[in-house]
Design a protein around this motif. Structure first.
Motif, PDB file in Angstrom:
ATOM      1  N   LEU A   8      16.558  -8.703   1.886  1.00  0.00           N
ATOM      2  CA  LEU A   8      16.028  -7.474   1.008  1.00  0.00           C
ATOM      3  C   LEU A   8      14.878  -7.829   0.170  1.00  0.00           C
ATOM      4  N   VAL A   9      13.894  -8.623   0.384  1.00  0.00           N
ATOM      5  CA  VAL A   9      12.926  -8.669  -0.529  1.00  0.00           C
ATOM      6  C   VAL A   9      11.567  -8.002   0.785  1.00  0.00           C
ATOM      7  N   LEU A  10      11.702  -8.119   1.470  1.00  0.00           N
ATOM      8  CA  LEU A  10      10.618  -7.268   2.586  1.00  0.00           C
ATOM      9  C   LEU A  10      11.243  -6.000   2.698  1.00  0.00           C
ATOM     10  N   GLY A  11      12.820  -5.709   3.138  1.00  0.00           N
ATOM     11  CA  GLY A  11      12.588  -4.268   2.320  1.00  0.00           C
ATOM     12  C   GLY A  11      12.553  -3.139   1.080  1.00  0.00           C
ATOM     13  N   ALA A  12      12.589  -3.933  -0.008  1.00  0.00           N
ATOM     14  CA  ALA A  12      12.502  -3.293  -0.992  1.00  0.00           C
ATOM     15  C   ALA A  12      10.846  -3.238  -1.228  1.00  0.00           C
ATOM     16  N   PHE A  13       9.495  -3.652  -0.034  1.00  0.00           N
ATOM     17  CA  PHE A  13       8.468  -3.678  -0.482  1.00  0.00           C
ATOM     18  C   PHE A  13       8.130  -3.504   0.483  1.00  0.00           C
ATOM     19  N   PRO A  14       8.073  -2.317   1.710  1.00  0.00           N
ATOM     20  CA  PRO A  14       7.402  -1.849   2.604  1.00  0.00           C
ATOM     21  C   PRO A  14       6.355  -2.851   2.914  1.00  0.00           C
ATOM     22  N   SER A  15       5.340  -2.809   1.845  1.00  0.00           N
ATOM     23  CA  SER A  15       3.833  -3.373   1.920  1.00  0.00           C
ATOM     24  C   SER A  15       3.709  -4.071   2.532  1.00  0.00           C
ATOM     25  N   ARG A  38      -3.154   4.065  14.077  1.00  0.00           N
ATOM     26  CA  ARG A  38      -2.386   2.401  14.450  1.00  0.00           C
ATOM     27  C   ARG A  38      -1.251   1.751  13.377  1.00  0.00           C
ATOM     28  N   ASP A  39      -2.538   1.145  12.767  1.00  0.00           N
ATOM     29  CA  ASP A  39      -1.646   0.548  11.485  1.00  0.00           C
ATOM     30  C   ASP A  39      -2.909   0.651  10.469  1.00  0.00           C
ATOM     31  N   ARG A  40      -2.342   0.406   8.873  1.00  0.00           N
ATOM     32  CA  ARG A  40      -2.658   1.348   7.385  1.00  0.00           C
ATOM     33  C   ARG A  40      -4.530   1.074   7.200  1.00  0.00           C
ATOM     34  N   ASP A  41      -4.581   0.209   8.123  1.00  0.00           N
ATOM     35  CA  ASP A  41      -6.381   0.429   7.816  1.00  0.00           C
ATOM     36  C   ASP A  41      -6.984   0.932   8.384  1.00  0.00           C
ATOM     37  N   ASN A  42      -5.917   2.150   9.843  1.00  0.00           N
ATOM     38  CA  ASN A  42      -6.815   3.173  10.519  1.00  0.00           C
ATOM     39  C   ASN A  42      -7.422   2.835  10.879  1.00  0.00           C
ATOM     40  N   TRP A  64       4.525   7.114   3.492  1.00  0.00           N
ATOM     41  CA  TRP A  64       4.423   5.072   2.789  1.00  0.00           C
ATOM     42  C   TRP A  64       5.234   5.479   1.348  1.00  0.00           C
ATOM     43  N   GLY A  65       6.010   4.689   1.367  1.00  0.00           N
ATOM     44  CA  GLY A  65       7.081   4.535   0.359  1.00  0.00           C
ATOM     45  C   GLY A  65       7.474   5.093  -0.303  1.00  0.00           C
ATOM     46  N   GLY A  66       8.382   5.895   1.088  1.00  0.00           N
ATOM     47  CA  GLY A  66       9.541   6.658   0.394  1.00  0.00           C
ATOM     48  C   GLY A  66       8.515   7.971  -0.705  1.00  0.00           C
ATOM     49  N   LEU A  67       7.133   8.483  -0.093  1.00  0.00           N
ATOM     50  CA  LEU A  67       6.729   9.592  -0.107  1.00  0.00           C
ATOM     51  C   LEU A  67       5.805  10.150   0.650  1.00  0.00           C
ATOM     52  N   VAL A  68       5.604  11.144   0.885  1.00  0.00           N
ATOM     53  CA  VAL A  68       4.970  12.257   1.758  1.00  0.00           C
ATOM     54  C   VAL A  68       3.349  13.041   1.084  1.00  0.00           C
ATOM     55  N   PHE A  69       2.061  12.064   1.658  1.00  0.00           N
ATOM     56  CA  PHE A  69       0.830  12.776   1.077  1.00  0.00           C
ATOM     57  C   PHE A  69       0.534  13.308   2.269  1.00  0.00           C
ATOM     58  N   VAL A  70      -0.048  14.786   1.526  1.00  0.00           N
ATOM     59  CA  VAL A  70      -0.193  16.157   1.966  1.00  0.00           C
ATOM     60  C   VAL A  70      -1.562  16.917   1.062  1.00  0.00           C
ATOM     61  N   GLY A  71      -2.257  17.248   2.266  1.00  0.00           N
ATOM     62  CA  GLY A  71      -3.757  18.070   1.071  1.00  0.00           C
ATOM     63  C   GLY A  71      -3.416  19.572   1.822  1.00  0.00           C
ATOM     64  N   SER A  72      -4.235  19.591   1.848  1.00  0.00           N
ATOM     65  CA  SER A  72      -5.641  21.412   2.771  1.00  0.00           C
ATOM     66  C   SER A  72      -6.199  21.820   2.787  1.00  0.00           C
ATOM     67  N   ALA A  73      -6.250  22.676   3.752  1.00  0.00           N
ATOM     68  CA  ALA A  73      -8.052  23.525   4.190  1.00  0.00           C
ATOM     69  C   ALA A  73      -7.934  25.209   3.836  1.00  0.00           C
ATOM     70  N   GLY A  74      -9.338  24.946   3.852  1.00  0.00           N
ATOM     71  CA  GLY A  74      -9.664  26.235   2.815  1.00  0.00           C
ATOM     72  C   GLY A  74     -10.727  26.023   2.142  1.00  0.00           C
ATOM     73  N   SER A  75     -11.518  25.089   1.813  1.00  0.00           N
ATOM     74  CA  SER A  75     -12.343  25.200   0.460  1.00  0.00           C
ATOM     75  C   SER A  75     -13.527  26.584   0.715  1.00  0.00           C
ATOM     76  N   GLU A  76     -13.787  27.569   2.468  1.00  0.00           N
ATOM     77  CA  GLU A  76     -14.474  28.115   2.997  1.00  0.00           C
ATOM     78  C   GLU A  76     -14.299  29.523   2.122  1.00  0.00           C
ATOM     79  N   VAL A  77     -13.147  29.246   1.243  1.00  0.00           N
ATOM     80  CA  VAL A  77     -12.605  30.412   0.653  1.00  0.00           C
ATOM     81  C   VAL A  77     -11.923  30.260  -0.579  1.00  0.00           C
ATOM     82  N   GLY A  78     -12.541  29.370  -0.695  1.00  0.00           N
ATOM     83  CA  GLY A  78     -12.352  29.079  -3.172  1.00  0.00           C
ATOM     84  C   GLY A  78     -11.384  28.596  -2.765  1.00  0.00           C
TER      85      GLY A  78
END
Lengths: 551, 177
Positions: free
Chosen positions: A21-28, A54-58, A195-209
């Protein structure tokens, strides 16, 4: 009153249950990287590559040792799969979980392959409107760097700014949410991070402002949890009025399980070449930012290039390691940017540990209305190329591009990279590359190699002291991680826009790589292009180069 | 009184007229013979001249700019839905170039082609289909057989010899909604 023996038995049931239960609550806690001492050289029945790095440290470090300095020459083909009749350019970074490899194509398809046989388990082909960013001139930079897999779902971001969740077992689309407005010039190329029930995204397009951001979405529902804009809105702070901004995040964020931070690298400010309207350092552009992953709150920021005039994004994903500096062990991170410098920072504070190291030719001046040669050019340095790190050598392995551009400030018509504020042309000289190992404890080169072509795809290191990478002519290399000698090479015939991964199933080690060239390979004619996933193994069939598209 | 032919006065004008008429008739006959024999060669020349592609598509660019839905495909496995956008693409230091983005979706694949080199030969309109980027490898051509009332009937000619007939309907004249 119960018997003492009954209570003793019940503790054997309760303790494991509580632990689960503890490990499941803290995936980190459950997914912390193993300490170095556990890297024992023994056959591994199964080893996945479940995350982008491959790992969280990338680190892109594989613990497998079956393929080693003594037998790497026996590598041959296990199987290969052409990803489509009209598929070309591959910047996808494969991931493998269980017996399934997940890759994406440049038209945002997701394909699940049986990792042993190469049989397609399922294929998802979204309807993506690649013309929606014609505000960008539709200049065709449709590539996709891969998926994220978690909790029975496969997450992919499409060119036209949709975050989609697919069923991991069938590829059926479960939900979709819009991340940004493509009519503003936003487009997507990245692999998300989960990670942790969240999906992190950004975007591209800085050359277009576009105005850069990183956002977190609920992994179960796709609902937006938070969004952090890296730059002020147009007309506020340093950002001029009009369609300007920059500071986009286009590579997977890195989650640091040691200190609970989320790192992102940001791109250039815009207008790109013209800095007169955006005074000051233009903070948080060309930077590494550390945020709280649950809230998006900024903890610290380190700017690699202040008031950038050369398109020197902090583009490649952040990699985490321990650096031993002046007798102290420092929790550190590294990033190789388009500026052509490798930066190593204290991961807790964002302070620079030592002077950044240049890994490509450096010679740039302020752009003017007359053509000037800039090195590295706007597609030089380290593009999005992931750095790999070996805890055995304490070295970061960096892919570099020696490609200078002639730039000139010019007013551009609407459409296209309208906020580039000028033109860029690659110099006529044949571009080359570099592949180097930097000792993260000293900030000095362990070894340095000049390569015949730009090195773009990134690399993988292994516990058998091998480093695998590939060039734009389609040559795959294995280097001795300690000394830098090439111990094996083979021609796959298609440029490398991605890096190899390693996995093991039933005790057998495989090395997989998606080859076909990067967007830069195609746009600058750096080498042959196509789209093939190839898997190698010891004693496999002789390796034959794949035929490029257009031949 | 009948005019005597061959008199000196009358004979002189008659003798000038007849050779002239004879010359005209002979010349015309020769010309007709020449045309009959030269016709195939002339036709070839005309054909060659007509088949040489000329830059651009016939008529005003605005006629083609916009967004189109696919309404018919002869190969459903390769293409069962699609979108075409024709627009003026900004190219630094050049005039805007007619370009296109062709999205073709099949049962289990999704493809995008970048259209360049818009040309016409007679009434036939053609564009090259590039992969990856606008300067990427050409894998086929998009040949418009008929463009009438915002409907484009085209053939996707793949370089390997296969052909797919497509029909698109323009639903917006604005390529950038």
């Amino acid at each position: 009153m119960g018997s003492p023996r009954r209570y003793w038995y019940s503790s054997w049931i309760i303790a494991p249950l509580l632990t689960t239960l503890v490990l499941g609550a803290f995936p980190s806690i459950a997914t912390k990287p193993r300490p170095l001492g556990s890297l024992v050289a023994r056959p591994v029945a199964q080893s996945d590559w479940p995350l982008f790095g491959r790992d969280r440290d990338n680190t892109r470090f594989s613990p497998l040792t079956d393929v080693n300095l003594g037998n790497v020459r026996r590598l041959g083909e296990a199987w290969h799969a052409k990803l489509g009749r009209f598929q070309v350019l591959l910047e996808t970074f494969p991931q493998i979980i269980g017996r399934v490899i997940y890759v994406t194509t440049s038209t945002d398809e997701v394909i699940a392959f049986d990792a042993i046989s190469g049989k397609i388990m399922w294929r998802y082909a979204p309807h993506v409107d690649f013309s929606l960013s014609t505000g960008v001139g539709g200049y065709g930079v449709s590539v996709n760097r891969g998926v994220a897999v978690s909790n029975g779902k496969v997450y992919v971001v499409t060119f036209d700014n949709h975050l989609q969740a697919l069923s991991q077992s069938t590829g059926e689309k479960l939900w979709q949410t819009s991340v940004a407005d493509p009519h503003q010039g936003y487009y997507e190329t990245m692999a998300p991070t989960v990670w942790g029930g969240l999906v992190f995204v950004g975007s591209a397009g800085s050359e277009v402002g576009v105005r850069g951001f990183v956002a977190a979405y609920d992994a179960a529902t796709g609902k937006l949890v938070w969004r952090f804009y890296t730059v002020p809105a147009p007309g506020h702070g340093w950002v001029p009025k009009g369609h300007h901004g920059g500071g986009t995040v286009y590579m997977p964020p890195t989650v640091d399980l040691h200190n609970g931070l989320l790192y992102v690298g940001t791109s250039n400010p815009s207008p790109v070449l013209l800095g007169t309207g955006r005074q000051g350092p233009n903070p948080y552009t060309d930077s590494i930012l550390a945020l709280r992953p649950r809230t998006g709150k900024l903890v610290w920021a380190y700017q690699e290039v202040a008031h950038d005039l050369w398109n020197y994004d902090a583009g490649s994903p952040v990699v985490i390691f321990d650096a031993h500096v002046k007798g102290k062990t420092i929790h550190a991170l590294g990033e190789a940017g388009k500026s052509g410098y490798f930066f190593v920072l204290n991961a807790n504070t964002g302070k620079l540990l030592y002077r950044p190291l240049a890994f490509v030719k450096e010679n740039h001046t302020t752009p003017t209305t007359k053509p000037t040669l800039q090195c590295p050019g706007t597609l030089g340095g380290s593009l999005y190329s992931p750095v790999s790190y070996s805890p055995l050598t304490h070295a970061a392995y960096i892919s570099g591009v020696n490609l200078c551009f002639i730039v000139k400030l010019e007013k551009l018509p609407p459409g296209g990279e309208s906020d580039f504020a000028g033109t860029r042309t690659p110099e006529k000289k044949t571009p080359t590359g570099t592949f180097s190992a930097v000792n993260v404890n000293t900030g000095k080169f362990l070894w340095f190699k000049t390569m015949p072509t730009p090195m773009i795809g990134g690399s993988m290191t292994t516990a058998s002291n091998l480093v695998f990478t590939g060039d734009q002519h389609g040559t795959m290399y294995a280097f001795d991680a300690r000394k830098g000698q090439i111990v094996w090479h083979a021609s796959l015939g298609l440029g490398f826009g991605s890096a190899p991964i390693a996995y093991a199933i039933n005790g057998r080690e495989y090395i997989a790589v998606a080859v076909g060239g990067s967007a830069s390979t195609g746009a600058n004619h750096l080498g042959p292009i196509g789209a093939t996933l190839v898997v190698l193994t010891l004693g496999g069939k002789p390796i034959k180069p794949f035929r490029p598209i257009g031949q | 009184m009948a005019v005597q032919r061959g008199s000196a006065d009358h004979g002189g004008s008659a003798s000038r007229r007849y050779p002239l008429v004879l010359a005209l008739i002979s010349g015309t006959a020769l010309a007709i013979v020449g045309i009959v024999f030269a016709a195939p060669a002339l036709a070839s020349i005309a054909a060659i001249t007509l088949d040489m592609p000329a830059p651009g598509w016939l008529g005003l660019k605005d006629r083609y700019l916009g967004r189109y839905h696919l309404t018919y495909s002869s190969d459903h496995s390769l293409v069962n839905q699609g979108e075409l956008v024709v627009f003026s693409r900004a190219v630094p230091r050049q005039r805007p170039v007619l370009s296109g983005v062709l999205n073709l979706y099949g049962s289990d694949e999704s493809n995008v082609f970048y259209m360049t080199h818009f040309v016409h030969a007679g009434i036939k309109l053609m564009a090259a289909l590039n992969l990856g980027v606008y300067t990427g490898p050409v894998v086929g051509s998009f040949d418009v057989m008929c463009y009438c009332y915002n409907t484009m009937k085209a053939v996707f000619n793949v370089q390997d010899g296969s052909k797919v007939s497509l029909r698109f309907q323009r639903y917006s004249a604005n390529p950038h909604p």
